[in-house]
Design a protein around this motif. Structure first.
Motif, PDB file in Angstrom:
ATOM      1  N   GLY A  60      34.242  28.795  -5.224  1.00 21.85           N
ATOM      2  CA  GLY A  60      33.409  29.933  -5.582  1.00 21.85           C
ATOM      3  C   GLY A  60      31.939  29.565  -5.669  1.00 21.85           C
ATOM      4  O   GLY A  60      31.418  28.806  -4.845  1.00 21.85           O
ATOM      5  N   ASP A  61      31.275  30.087  -6.708  1.00 23.91           N
ATOM      6  CA  ASP A  61      29.824  29.853  -6.829  1.00 23.91           C
ATOM      7  C   ASP A  61      29.485  28.684  -7.750  1.00 23.91           C
ATOM      8  O   ASP A  61      28.305  28.401  -7.982  1.00 23.91           O
ATOM      9  CB  ASP A  61      29.120  31.124  -7.302  1.00 23.91           C
ATOM     10  CG  ASP A  61      29.558  31.565  -8.705  1.00 23.91           C
ATOM     11  OD1 ASP A  61      30.349  30.848  -9.346  1.00 23.91           O
ATOM     12  OD2 ASP A  61      29.099  32.632  -9.151  1.00 23.91           O
ATOM     13  N   ILE A  70      33.717  26.115  -1.472  1.00 24.65           N
ATOM     14  CA  ILE A  70      34.897  26.550  -0.725  1.00 24.65           C
ATOM     15  C   ILE A  70      35.481  27.798  -1.393  1.00 24.65           C
ATOM     16  O   ILE A  70      35.233  28.066  -2.567  1.00 24.65           O
ATOM     17  CB  ILE A  70      35.979  25.450  -0.650  1.00 24.65           C
ATOM     18  CG1 ILE A  70      36.482  25.084  -2.043  1.00 24.65           C
ATOM     19  CG2 ILE A  70      35.447  24.221   0.074  1.00 24.65           C
ATOM     20  CD1 ILE A  70      37.640  24.102  -2.038  1.00 24.65           C
ATOM     21  N   LYS A  71      36.233  28.554  -0.622  1.00 19.46           N
ATOM     22  CA  LYS A  71      36.897  29.731  -1.173  1.00 19.46           C
ATOM     23  C   LYS A  71      38.043  29.291  -2.080  1.00 19.46           C
ATOM     24  O   LYS A  71      38.653  28.249  -1.868  1.00 19.46           O
ATOM     25  CB  LYS A  71      37.430  30.599  -0.031  1.00 19.46           C
ATOM     26  CG  LYS A  71      36.358  31.156   0.884  1.00 19.46           C
ATOM     27  CD  LYS A  71      36.972  31.954   2.023  1.00 19.46           C
ATOM     28  CE  LYS A  71      35.895  32.491   2.950  1.00 19.46           C
ATOM     29  NZ  LYS A  71      36.475  33.247   4.092  1.00 19.46           N
ATOM     30  N   GLU A 120      44.254  23.051  -0.445  1.00 20.42           N
ATOM     31  CA  GLU A 120      44.097  22.046   0.598  1.00 20.42           C
ATOM     32  C   GLU A 120      43.126  20.944   0.170  1.00 20.42           C
ATOM     33  O   GLU A 120      43.354  19.770   0.454  1.00 20.42           O
ATOM     34  CB  GLU A 120      43.594  22.711   1.882  1.00 20.42           C
ATOM     35  CG  GLU A 120      43.398  21.733   3.039  1.00 20.42           C
ATOM     36  CD  GLU A 120      42.896  22.415   4.299  1.00 20.42           C
ATOM     37  OE1 GLU A 120      42.553  21.707   5.268  1.00 20.42           O
ATOM     38  OE2 GLU A 120      42.840  23.660   4.317  1.00 20.42           O
ATOM     39  N   TYR A 121      42.048  21.335  -0.516  1.00 24.16           N
ATOM     40  CA  TYR A 121      41.048  20.337  -0.909  1.00 24.16           C
ATOM     41  C   TYR A 121      41.460  19.566  -2.161  1.00 24.16           C
ATOM     42  O   TYR A 121      41.406  18.335  -2.193  1.00 24.16           O
ATOM     43  CB  TYR A 121      39.698  21.011  -1.149  1.00 24.16           C
ATOM     44  CG  TYR A 121      38.612  20.028  -1.558  1.00 24.16           C
ATOM     45  CD1 TYR A 121      37.841  19.373  -0.589  1.00 24.16           C
ATOM     46  CD2 TYR A 121      38.382  19.725  -2.890  1.00 24.16           C
ATOM     47  CE1 TYR A 121      36.861  18.455  -0.953  1.00 24.16           C
ATOM     48  CE2 TYR A 121      37.407  18.796  -3.262  1.00 24.16           C
ATOM     49  CZ  TYR A 121      36.654  18.174  -2.301  1.00 24.16           C
ATOM     50  OH  TYR A 121      35.702  17.253  -2.664  1.00 24.16           O
ATOM     51  N   GLY A 129      38.136  26.304  -9.914  1.00 25.79           N
ATOM     52  CA  GLY A 129      37.601  27.641 -10.091  1.00 25.79           C
ATOM     53  C   GLY A 129      37.842  28.245 -11.461  1.00 25.79           C
ATOM     54  O   GLY A 129      37.430  29.377 -11.721  1.00 25.79           O
ATOM     55  N   LEU A 130      38.500  27.501 -12.358  1.00 29.41           N
ATOM     56  CA  LEU A 130      38.749  28.024 -13.697  1.00 29.41           C
ATOM     57  C   LEU A 130      37.540  27.800 -14.600  1.00 29.41           C
ATOM     58  O   LEU A 130      36.957  26.717 -14.620  1.00 29.41           O
ATOM     59  CB  LEU A 130      39.968  27.348 -14.328  1.00 29.41           C
ATOM     60  CG  LEU A 130      41.345  27.695 -13.770  1.00 29.41           C
ATOM     61  CD1 LEU A 130      42.417  26.987 -14.581  1.00 29.41           C
ATOM     62  CD2 LEU A 130      41.586  29.194 -13.776  1.00 29.41           C
ATOM     63  N   ASP A 131      37.195  28.818 -15.353  1.00 27.04           N
ATOM     64  CA  ASP A 131      36.137  28.715 -16.361  1.00 27.04           C
ATOM     65  C   ASP A 131      36.819  28.267 -17.654  1.00 27.04           C
ATOM     66  O   ASP A 131      37.637  29.006 -18.222  1.00 27.04           O
ATOM     67  CB  ASP A 131      35.468  30.076 -16.528  1.00 27.04           C
ATOM     68  CG  ASP A 131      34.215  30.019 -17.384  1.00 27.04           C
ATOM     69  OD1 ASP A 131      33.455  29.032 -17.265  1.00 27.04           O
ATOM     70  OD2 ASP A 131      33.989  30.964 -18.157  1.00 27.04           O
ATOM     71  N   MET A 132      36.503  27.055 -18.137  1.00 30.16           N
ATOM     72  CA  MET A 132      37.246  26.466 -19.246  1.00 30.16           C
ATOM     73  C   MET A 132      36.332  25.991 -20.379  1.00 30.16           C
ATOM     74  O   MET A 132      36.372  24.827 -20.782  1.00 30.16           O
ATOM     75  CB  MET A 132      38.119  25.309 -18.745  1.00 30.16           C
ATOM     76  CG  MET A 132      39.110  25.702 -17.662  1.00 30.16           C
ATOM     77  SD  MET A 132      40.301  24.413 -17.235  1.00 30.16           S
ATOM     78  CE  MET A 132      39.230  23.174 -16.481  1.00 30.16           C
TER      79      MET A 132
END
Length: 295
Positions: free
Chosen positions: A184-185, A243-244, A250-251, A260-263
């Motif tokens: 993501g961003d 990356i999406k 895969e990565y 991508g988790l906000d923790m």
């Protein structure tokens, strides 16, 4: 106090051993190898031979001491579910041995998967049925069985070259893939703490923590992944890419569940209840030092 410590030769456990010894406690450290036993002896601790699957040894260690701190876990995320069950059985063995004694029993869990997307506090309980590690739920159940059972939740722990929790695995992924990636961003935040600050939380919880208490060994509420990834890229000498989230598997491989988790997590209640204040160097300043990630 004479304290049984599992994981006593590991990154966090060895810091806990040093902190306890420095405070005048005696330590009985679990060691599964001659090398581990020698390290414990050199540190000034007594040695208890065994491992997480030697349940009789775990019971004996808990019975023979005034308190138990369980730091050990098998960190192979390709076998996360299997290792979670090994951890569960180990906790049950020690908890059963401690039943009715009112001795302190500290288990270790994490802040990250309690409630992603929310600043997790100590009063929020872990109820996600899809998380394989259930140390917190299993350990705290002994608070109703005459044990001063507590849980310490850890964020990404740094403080020794090459060590930084899940971030260490991201470094290896960057080396293998030739890029340092975030999903993501890169705005998601991961809480962090220095290992020496973490060790003090364990000591304070042992000495004055309450039964059924949850404590956060968190020094920084949340460090953006974009910043962390920049440090990784510089250390490894590769470019940064976004990356999406659907490409995370895969990565990142087995670590994709965290991608991508906000923790973020707070330690305000821990600081208030234990009289603890984090004081060591922050994550970015620490892992950004030349040579932190080598090899």
């Amino acid at each position: 106090m004479r304290v049984f410590v599992t994981g006593a030769t590991g990154f966090i456990g060895s810091a806990v051993v040093d902190e306890l010894l420095g405070a005048g406690h005696q330590v009985l450290g679990l060691a599964r190898s001659d090398t581990g036993a020698a390290a414990l002896t050199a540190a000034g601790a007594n040695v208890h031979r065994g491992d997480l699957q030697d349940l009789d040894s775990l019971k004996d260690g808990a019975r023979e001491t005034d308190g138990t701190i369980h730091c050990a876990f098998i960190h192979d995320f390709a076998k996360f579910a299997e290792n979670g069950q090994i951890d569960k059985r180990a906790i049950e063995a020690m908890g059963d041995a401690l039943e009715g004694t009112n001795k302190p029993f500290i288990v270790t869990s994490g802040t990250g998967l309690v409630a992603p997307g929310t600043v997790v506090t100590e009063d929020m309980r872990s109820t996600n049925p899809h998380v394989p590690r259930v140390s917190e739920q299993v350990g705290l159940a002994y608070a109703s069985r005459g044990v001063r059972a507590m849980a310490i939740r850890l964020p990404q722990v740094h403080g020794k070259k090459g060590k930084a929790g899940l971030i260490s695995y991201l470094v290896e992924a960057a080396r293998k893939k030739g890029v340092a990636a975030y999903a993501g961003d890169g705005s998601e935040r991961w809480a962090a703490a220095h290992v020496l600050d973490v060790a003090r939380v364990y000591k304070l919880a042992l000495e004055k923590g309450m039964a059924d208490g949850v404590y956060h060994a968190v020094g920084e509420e949340g460090v953006p992944m974009s910043q962390t990834t920049e440090i990784i890229a510089h250390a490894v000498g590769v470019p940064v890419v976004s990356i999406k989230k659907e490409e995370a598997g895969e990565y990142f491989g087995p670590l994709a569940m965290f991608a991508g988790l906000d923790m973020p997590a707070s330690s305000a209640l821990t600081q208030q209840r234990l009289g603890w204040t984090p004081k060591e160097i922050g994550l970015i300043a620490d892992i950004g030092q030349p040579g932190y990630f080598t090899g």
